[in-house]
Write a protein that holds these residues in place. Structure first.
Motif, mmCIF file in Angstrom:
data_model
loop_
_atom_site.group_PDB
_atom_site.id
_atom_site.type_symbol
_atom_site.label_atom_id
_atom_site.label_comp_id
_atom_site.label_asym_id
_atom_site.label_seq_id
_atom_site.Cartn_x
_atom_site.Cartn_y
_atom_site.Cartn_z
ATOM 1 N N SER A 132 41.269 42.844 30.376
ATOM 2 C CA SER A 132 42.203 43.486 31.301
ATOM 3 C C SER A 132 42.571 42.498 32.402
ATOM 4 N N PRO A 133 43.742 42.646 32.996
ATOM 5 C CA PRO A 133 44.163 41.711 34.048
ATOM 6 C C PRO A 133 43.167 41.614 35.207
ATOM 7 N N VAL A 134 42.611 42.742 35.627
ATOM 8 C CA VAL A 134 41.659 42.720 36.744
ATOM 9 C C VAL A 134 40.397 41.960 36.343
ATOM 10 N N ALA A 135 39.832 42.286 35.192
ATOM 11 C CA ALA A 135 38.606 41.617 34.756
ATOM 12 C C ALA A 135 38.829 40.118 34.571
ATOM 13 N N ARG A 136 39.958 39.741 33.979
ATOM 14 C CA ARG A 136 40.228 38.309 33.773
ATOM 15 C C ARG A 136 40.277 37.564 35.100
ATOM 16 N N GLN A 137 40.808 38.201 36.137
ATOM 17 C CA GLN A 137 40.869 37.556 37.453
ATOM 18 C C GLN A 137 39.499 37.487 38.121
ATOM 19 N N LEU A 138 38.636 38.462 37.864
ATOM 20 C CA LEU A 138 37.340 38.523 38.544
ATOM 21 C C LEU A 138 36.251 37.700 37.872
ATOM 22 N N VAL A 139 36.309 37.536 36.556
ATOM 23 C CA VAL A 139 35.266 36.781 35.857
ATOM 24 C C VAL A 139 35.211 35.364 36.428
ATOM 25 N N GLY A 140 34.000 34.943 36.740
ATOM 26 C CA GLY A 140 33.787 33.612 37.308
ATOM 27 C C GLY A 140 33.833 33.565 38.825
ATOM 28 N N LYS A 141 34.153 34.689 39.456
ATOM 29 C CA LYS A 141 34.263 34.738 40.921
ATOM 30 C C LYS A 141 32.953 35.199 41.552
ATOM 31 N N ARG A 142 32.851 34.950 42.876
ATOM 32 C CA ARG A 142 31.667 35.313 43.661
ATOM 33 C C ARG A 142 32.045 36.371 44.707
ATOM 34 N N VAL A 143 31.036 37.056 45.229
ATOM 35 C CA VAL A 143 31.262 38.034 46.288
ATOM 36 C C VAL A 143 32.000 37.349 47.435
ATOM 37 N N GLY A 144 33.048 38.006 47.922
ATOM 38 C CA GLY A 144 33.857 37.467 49.010
ATOM 39 C C GLY A 144 35.129 36.792 48.529
ATOM 40 N N ASP A 145 35.180 36.424 47.257
ATOM 41 C CA ASP A 145 36.393 35.797 46.723
ATOM 42 C C ASP A 145 37.529 36.814 46.690
ATOM 43 N N VAL A 146 38.742 36.307 46.870
ATOM 44 C CA VAL A 146 39.942 37.133 46.815
ATOM 45 C C VAL A 146 40.802 36.631 45.659
ATOM 46 N N VAL A 147 41.282 37.567 44.831
ATOM 47 C CA VAL A 147 42.118 37.223 43.676
ATOM 48 C C VAL A 147 43.371 38.083 43.697
ATOM 49 N N MET A 148 44.365 37.671 42.957
ATOM 50 C CA MET A 148 45.593 38.463 42.793
ATOM 51 C C MET A 148 45.567 39.135 41.425
ATOM 52 N N ALA A 149 45.852 40.423 41.402
ATOM 53 C CA ALA A 149 45.951 41.168 40.138
ATOM 54 C C ALA A 149 46.933 42.307 40.351
ATOM 55 N N GLY A 150 47.892 42.410 39.478
ATOM 56 C CA GLY A 150 48.880 43.481 39.578
ATOM 57 C C GLY A 150 49.682 43.427 40.865
ATOM 58 N N GLY A 151 49.902 42.224 41.376
ATOM 59 C CA GLY A 151 50.685 42.073 42.601
ATOM 60 C C GLY A 151 49.927 42.426 43.873
ATOM 61 N N GLN A 152 48.622 42.640 43.772
ATOM 62 C CA GLN A 152 47.801 42.978 44.934
ATOM 63 C C GLN A 152 46.636 42.012 45.062
ATOM 64 N N GLU A 153 46.200 41.816 46.300
ATOM 65 C CA GLU A 153 44.982 41.054 46.533
ATOM 66 C C GLU A 153 43.791 41.973 46.328
ATOM 67 N N LEU A 154 42.793 41.454 45.629
ATOM 68 C CA LEU A 154 41.538 42.184 45.444
ATOM 69 C C LEU A 154 40.435 41.328 46.043
ATOM 70 N N GLU A 155 39.579 41.941 46.868
ATOM 71 C CA GLU A 155 38.435 41.218 47.414
ATOM 72 C C GLU A 155 37.178 41.714 46.723
ATOM 73 N N LEU A 156 36.426 40.794 46.160
ATOM 74 C CA LEU A 156 35.196 41.128 45.445
ATOM 75 C C LEU A 156 34.106 41.450 46.461
ATOM 76 N N LEU A 157 33.622 42.689 46.430
ATOM 77 C CA LEU A 157 32.631 43.149 47.402
ATOM 78 C C LEU A 157 31.207 43.054 46.892
ATOM 79 N N SER A 158 30.992 43.321 45.589
ATOM 80 C CA SER A 158 29.629 43.245 45.053
ATOM 81 C C SER A 158 29.645 43.026 43.545
ATOM 82 N N ILE A 159 28.548 42.443 43.077
ATOM 83 C CA ILE A 159 28.299 42.220 41.656
ATOM 84 C C ILE A 159 26.908 42.780 41.379
ATOM 85 N N THR A 160 26.812 43.739 40.475
ATOM 86 C CA THR A 160 25.508 44.322 40.168
ATOM 87 C C THR A 160 25.262 44.350 38.671
#
Length: 165
Positions: A132-160
């Motif tokens: 999925s577009p969101v997962a593809r943008q988040l894989v490989g990222k760390r908490v605090g990273d910001v990515v673009m998905a669907g025309g919006q910025e997403l900030e990664l808050l936690s990985i569990t």
């Protein structure tokens, strides 16, 4: 003898019950262990439904009742055969397949999803496909990273490691 020569109703019914195959994704068939077990259960349910349809006396009704399960049998047999189990992640440093991630959107929404295989993804139940577009943008990222998905910025808050389902 072709059903076209038996009678008009049988020919029409046969054409109605030839369902197209479910499309097979071109992506690797990555799954969690639970996802593979889920597909195996669905495969068994399709077998049972197909066998139950075999007992129907009326040939037209038998075809109608068997069409869906037969299509699912073909699809699920192939997906189980090609499944590649991805072990659960062991750390939470970087987003990977199997992690549960929480992120915030620009509009203030906070969402949590587990990243899983295509056949086990169910956004309403808290899981998204690794392609999925969101997962593809988040894989490989760390908490605090910001990515673009669907025309919006997403900030990664936690990985569990826990499942949200």
């Amino acid at each position: 003898m072709s059903v076209a020569f038996v009678n008009e109703e049988s020919a029409e019914t046969a054409a109605e019950t030839l369902l197209p195959d479910r499309p097979i994704s071109p992506h690797p068939n990555l799954v969690t262990e639970a996802g593979l077990e889920q597909m195996k259960r669905q495969l068994e349910e399709a077998r049972e439904a197909y066998q139950a349809s075999s007992a129907i006396d009326d040939i037209n009704e038998r075809r109608r009742q068997a069409a869906g399960p037969l299509r699912d049998l073909r699809y699920l047999t192939e997906r189980v055969r090609t499944a590649q189990i991805v072990p659960d992640p062991t750390d939470t440093e970087v987003v990977a397949f199997g992690h549960t991630v929480t992120f915030s959107r620009e509009d203030g929404r906070v969402q949590t999803y587990r990243i899983v295989g295509e056949d086990e993804a169910d956004p309403k139940a808290g899981s998204i496909s690794y392609v999925s577009p969101v997962a593809r943008q988040l894989v490989g990222k760390r908490v605090g990273d910001v990515v673009m998905a669907g025309g919006q910025e997403l900030e990664l808050l936690s990985i569990t490691l826990q499942d949200v389902c």
